[in-house]
Write an enzyme that holds these catalytic residues in place. Structure first.
Site, PDB file in Angstrom:
ATOM      1  CG  ASP A  11     -29.852 -52.613-107.586  1.00 33.41           C
ATOM      2  OD1 ASP A  11     -29.900 -52.037-106.954  1.00 33.41           O
ATOM      3  OD2 ASP A  11     -30.892 -52.791-108.713  1.00 33.41           O
ATOM      4  CG  ASP A 105     -30.310 -50.369-102.992  1.00 33.60           C
ATOM      5  OD1 ASP A 105     -30.373 -49.324-103.575  1.00 33.60           O
ATOM      6  OD2 ASP A 105     -31.060 -50.839-102.862  1.00 33.60           O
ATOM      7  CD  GLU A 106     -29.864 -48.130-108.810  1.00 30.23           C
ATOM      8  OE1 GLU A 106     -30.091 -48.303-109.676  1.00 30.23           O
ATOM      9  OE2 GLU A 106     -30.587 -47.419-107.134  1.00 30.23           O
TER      10      GLU A 106
END
Length: 454
Positions: A11, A105-106
């Site tokens: 993350d 983002d993950e």
């Protein structure tokens, strides 16, 4: 269940805000808040400097301004976020063929599928993550990430939360249940505010409480599928595979109520909360939706759905909320509602509407500034003016001036726009104010300091 810690969850730390701090030297180490900047806006991401003041994702922007008035409030630059995300996902795909992106983002990574195989003992994993973090910082221009590794996707994600920011947490196989016991039950996916309240009423606030409750009582309160699913996760039972390149076709949030809801204001509050969650998930994934839907289950189990296709795709919570409320008004709720949901479909990664047209509000006209930082305002503010061709001077957006070069919008209002001229590769730059129709000032432009992809 896996016998080894071979599921990695990564993350990026405060992603949107970190990209803005990377590209805007004057904001490094200072509170930065990205999201809707008008009175009806919602926070998408807050930097860790802003979080110290209690600012959180999904918080109304006006509340964030009250808590942290000196923060930089910026609109999003999704091209910059997508570019950084692509570099990170490319890095992860070089590590393993099995990468499951969850948002910009993950992502999950299956370390058991690497070729050649990587070591899965703790020292080998620590070395691997150290190398990944170093390469990630190099290819993204200095971004950081938090990493969790465990024997399942659920526990890897829990581990990431324990490692923030910029850390690593490895859950040793066999230690999962004890690790979960003291945590709040909301750590389990599927335990939102409504479910948490139901659990609180039967004395469940921690995972340990959930582990100890009789299964029949849990099923009676939540239903068989939901109750059994939560109980399995409370004991870390999760055998889901890492699914590469999973593509979302729709996003939805719904809740079943313990007692039928009749009060229209309460239904509106639930609807608003669901719409906010859907909007957050859209923005986190860098997606926009063309259709908004609601799902309503009546007291007699009759289920109604309503949908509206928009003139352009959106990721705005305000737009989703407004459409959902209009759709709800078409349904008779007077006899009580058992379930209410909000969803979006027709997903695309291309924006097709003016996202800030209604959100932007005029502010007092900015004053001209000289080249000294000490003379500048403490933070950029909301854009209210509009440049040529109907494009908004949104705070934080990239611009270019024929004489001064690349910069970004500090603030605008009443026919003027203030720009700070700097890029990620320069020191903090000077601030200058122009008329919005200055022919030398152009929306867009390079953010400066391009990172060379490896």
């Amino acid at each position: 269940m896996r016998a080894e810690a071979s599921v990695l969850h990564l993350d990026l730390d405060a992603f949107f805000a970190s990209v803005e701090q990377r590209d805007k030297p004057s904001l490094r180490g200072k509170p930065v808040i990205v999201g809707g900047t008008g009175q009806r806006g919602v926070v998408s991401t807050a930097s860790y400097e802003a979080r110290r003041y209690g600012v959180r994702s999904a918080m109304p922007t006006h509340e964030a301004r009250r808590r942290c008035p000196h923060a930089a409030f910026l609109s999003g630059r999704f091209d910059a976020y997508r570019d950084a995300s692509r570099r990170v996902m490319d890095l992860l795909h070089r590590l393993s063929p099995l990468v499951e992106p969850l948002s910009l983002d993950e992502a999950f990574v299956d370390l058991a599928a690497t070729e050649p195989p990587v070591g899965l003992d703790r020292p080998a994993l620590v070395d691997l993550v150290g190398a990944v973090k170093a390469e990630l910082a190099e290819v993204t221009g200095g971004l950081t990430c938090s990493v969790g590794i465990a024997s399942s996707k659920f526990m890897a994600k829990v581990a990431t939360e324990l490692s923030k920011p910029d850390g690593l947490f490895i859950v040793e196989p066999g230690s999962e249940v004890e690790l979960l016991r003291p945590m709040q039950v909301t750590v389990i996916p599927g335990v939102g505010p409504v479910t948490a309240e139901k659990l609180r009423r039967i004395g469940v606030s921690t995972v340990a409480d959930l582990q100890s409750i009789p299964p029949d009582e849990l099923v009676r309160e939540l239903g068989r599928a939901h109750g059994q699913g939560l109980l399995a996760l409370a004991y870390a039972r999760d055998d889901r595979a890492v699914e590469p390149e999973r593509e979302a076709k729709s996003i939805s949030v719904e809740d079943t109520f313990a007692t039928d809801l009749v009060d229209h204001d309460r239904l509106g509050e639930v609807l608003d909360g669901h719409a906010a969650q859907v909007g957050r998930r859209l923005r986190a994934a860098g997606l926009f939706a063309r259709t908004v839907t609601i799902k309503v289950r009546q007291h007699d189990f009759a289920t109604n759905t309503r949908a509206r296709t928009l003139s352009g795709a959106t990721d705005r919570t305000e737009t989703i909320t407004a459409v959902a409320r209009t759709l709800l008004a078409q349904i008779d709720t007077s006899n009580g509602i058992r379930l209410l949901g909000v969803g979006v479909a027709g997903l695309t990664d291309v924006v097709q509407e003016d996202l800030f047209g209604e959100d932007a509000e005029p502010l007092p006209e900015p004053q001209p500034a000289d080249d000294h930082d000490s003379a500048q305002p403490s933070a950029p503010d909301t854009a209210g003016a509009r440049p040529r061709h109907g494009t908004g001077w949104h705070p934080g957006r990239d611009v270019h001036h024929d004489d001064h070069g690349a910069g970004w919008v500090w603030g605008a209002g009443l026919g003027r726009v203030t720009v700070r001229f700097e890029t990620r590769d320069t020191p903090p730059g000077p601030v200058r104010t122009f008329a919005v129709d200055d022919p030398a000032l152009h929306p867009g432009g390079a953010p400066g300091g391009q990172v060379t992809a490896r």
